[in-house]
Design an enzyme around this catalytic site. Structure first.
Site, PDB file in Angstrom:
ATOM      1  CG  HIS A 531      -2.261   0.649   0.939  1.00 57.16           C
ATOM      2  ND1 HIS A 531      -2.391   1.804   0.184  1.00 57.16           N
ATOM      3  CD2 HIS A 531      -3.522   0.297   1.297  1.00 57.16           C
ATOM      4  CE1 HIS A 531      -3.654   2.132   0.098  1.00 57.16           C
ATOM      5  NE2 HIS A 531      -4.373   1.230   0.759  1.00 57.16           N
ATOM      6  CG  ASP A 535      -2.586   5.032  -3.717  1.00 55.08           C
ATOM      7  OD1 ASP A 535      -2.028   4.757  -2.643  1.00 55.08           O
ATOM      8  OD2 ASP A 535      -2.401   6.110  -4.330  1.00 55.08           O
TER       9      ASP A 535
END
Length: 558
Positions: A531, A535
């Protein structure tokens, strides 16, 4: 020390050299940067004579005596004094490992092997070279000797394989870099956990010198310093000529600094009394109390096992142990198991994983595969698997969504322009991930050939570093071979994504009418993302592109 230099250099046959590496090397032992004093026959003292040196296997000429000479090379330089000659000599490095260089008179063949050290001719041992455990991969800190292909007394030539070394990722052949004889093998077949830089063998140039190394053992302090030196920075240069055979850094131990509690055995008063009454040395008992303290129960267990004739509970030599009703076997870790465990633990602890799953219809993909395999069989090529098509689709999706073809750095995100796909391959020796380089630019036939070739090498434990390093994304398939429906894979650092591929299954699809339906095959895939780099919307965009290639496979051929 400088005052005695004129006395040392009174004879032309004495050579003093100190060379300095400009880059730290993890396999250089202590003293590798010094050729203390080597006698290679008489050196002419005439001005018009020419000398030759062999440094790292690259011959170079030293200018006539009484003249300074410099051979330009970026790898390392040496300050030397030979009779009336004073100057600087530069050389090269072989395989990224700086090797000890020597100065020889005309017609003398110099050492060329990597990881070696010259020794004083005035010592009890003749000139020889110490071959150290090489660093064969970026993450390698220790290695195992799988087997020696040469034995003591054998002649060796440049390019011949000396032994097979098990690194943290594969088994690699270690080649000889010079001519000579194997005088002593320090670590034999099956030797485990040899630190990078530790001496594994001795070579000599003269066959008559082999017998002199029958009882030779390398200095442990030198090995320890060699490993310590591999992680340190380059030492500062100095022009001081060191006296052979003497250390410039005397080591003085301070008894007051030694820990006093290392030899102390902690035990309860009752346990000490019981041990004294039964003549049991406390050092032979492993305590189970707080902080390893020996308690009454430990003494009783020891006495009970002694009466039964069973081995002491502290014995570590048994592979199979029976404790109560438990029966188990302790299996030693392999090198590949160690590095797999450390890297995956690092991944789960430091990378914020999240997972995206999508079902893809593979009916058109299976039809295209059947057509392509018919062509392959007719032409004698390798059959194309579903995994080959998945690799191609993943590579094209990475080219379409390059944000997923990246890695995290504390200062920046590195986005790769090459699409190199690692493919997880399970073997009896552990999990390997050979790499398909430029998968987005290769045809399906080429991908199929490379996957099968690298998978076979992985099963034979013969992968080389270039076969598995440099990947930017990983594909792991447990569907086809094992029938796993869906799973989440752990990211292979420093990559930012890995695709977990499940099996295909037939499903009933409702039609437009009330009682209309049809059958279709669907395959579940799960994308694990870092992450910090990818995204959620970017990961979803990549999966959408991947699904488009799988459900419309003809687009992969354009």
């Amino acid at each position: 020390m400088l005052r005695i230099a004129p006395n040392i250099l009174q004879t032309d046959s004495t050579i003093l050299v100190r060379w300095f590496s400009k880059a730290a090397c993890p396999s250089i032992n202590k003293g590798d940067d010094i050729i203390r004093s080597c006698q290679h026959g008489s050196l002419p003292g005439k001005k018009d004579e020419t000398f030759y040196s062999s440094i790292g296997g690259t011959p170079s000429t030293i200018n006539r005596l009484n003249y300074s000479c410099v051979t330009e090379c970026p790898d390392f330089s040496m300050s030397c004094a030979v009779g009336g000659f004073k100057g600087t000599i530069s050389g090269t490095m072989r395989m990224g490992v700086a090797v000890a260089g020597s100065i020889f008179n005309q017609g003398f063949s110099g050492p060329q092997a990597c990881q070696q050290r010259g020794f004083s001719a005035g010592s009890e041992l003749p000139p020889h070279q110490e071959i150290g455990m090489p660093s064969l991969s970026p993450t390698m800190t220790e290695g195992n000797i799988a087997r020696w292909l040469k034995k003591e007394g054998d002649t060796v030539s440049p390019g011949e394989v000396l032994c097979e070394v098990e690194t943290d990722k594969a088994t690699v052949e270690m080649e000889c870099m010079e001519e000579g004889y194997i005088a002593k093998i320090i670590h034999g077949d099956g030797s485990k956990e040899i630190r990078v830089g530790e001496v594994i063998a001795i070579t000599v140039e003269e066959e008559d010198d082999i017998a002199k190394f029958k009882d030779y053992t390398p200095s442990k302090s030198s090995d320890a310093e060699g490993v310590k030196k591999s992680s340190s920075s380059t030492p500062p240069k100095t022009d001081v000529i060191e006296e052979p055979g003497k250390s410039s850094d005397p080591k003085i131990s301070n008894p007051s600094e030694a820990p006093m509690e290392e030899d102390r055995i902690f035990a309860s008063p009752l346990a000490r009394k019981m041990a004294e009454d039964n003549n049991i040395p406390l050092s032979s008992i492993k305590g189970t109390g707080p902080d390893g303290r020996i308690v009454k129960a430990d003494i009783e267990d020891y006495l009970a096992s002694s009466r039964k004739g069973a081995p002491s509970p502290v014995s570590k030599t048994k592979d199979t142990t029976v404790t109560g009703t438990l029966d188990y076997t302790d299996l030693p870790h392999s090198q590949i198991r160690k590095v797999t465990a450390s890297r995956l633990l690092l991944s789960k602890q430091t990378i914020p994983h999240y997972y995206l799953t999508v079902d893809t219809c593979v009916d058109k993909l299976m039809d295209l595969r059947s057509q392509l395999n018919s062509i392959q069989e007719a032409s004698g090529g390798k059959r194309i698997s579903v995994n080959d098509l998945v690799i191609k689709a993943a590579a094209l999706a990475l080219r379409k969504v390059p944000q997923c073809n990246s890695s995290w750095n504390n200062e920046y995100i590195r986005q790769y322009h090459n699409v190199n796909i690692n493919v997880a391959v399970q073997t009896d020796n552990g999990l390997f991930v050979p790499v398909i380089r430029g998968a987005d630019k290769k045809g399906l036939s080429k991908i199929a050939e490379e996957v099968k070739y690298l998978a076979q090498k992985a099963k034979e434990n013969s992968l080389k570093p270039e076969d598995y390093e440099g990947g930017t994304f990983t594909v792991s398939n447990l569907g086809g071979p094992f029938g796993i429906k869906q799973f989440c894979a752990i990211i292979n650092p420093p990559q930012s994504g890995i695709l977990a591929v499940g099996s295909a299954e037939r499903r009933v699809i409702p039609g437009s009418g009330l009682e209309q339906f049809k059958f279709a095959s669907f395959m579940s895939v799960t994308l694990s993302c870092d992450h910090r780099v990818i995204d959620g919307a970017i990961g979803a965009e990549w999966l959408k592109a991947f699904k488009g290639y799988i459900e419309n496979p003809e687009s992969m051929l354009l």
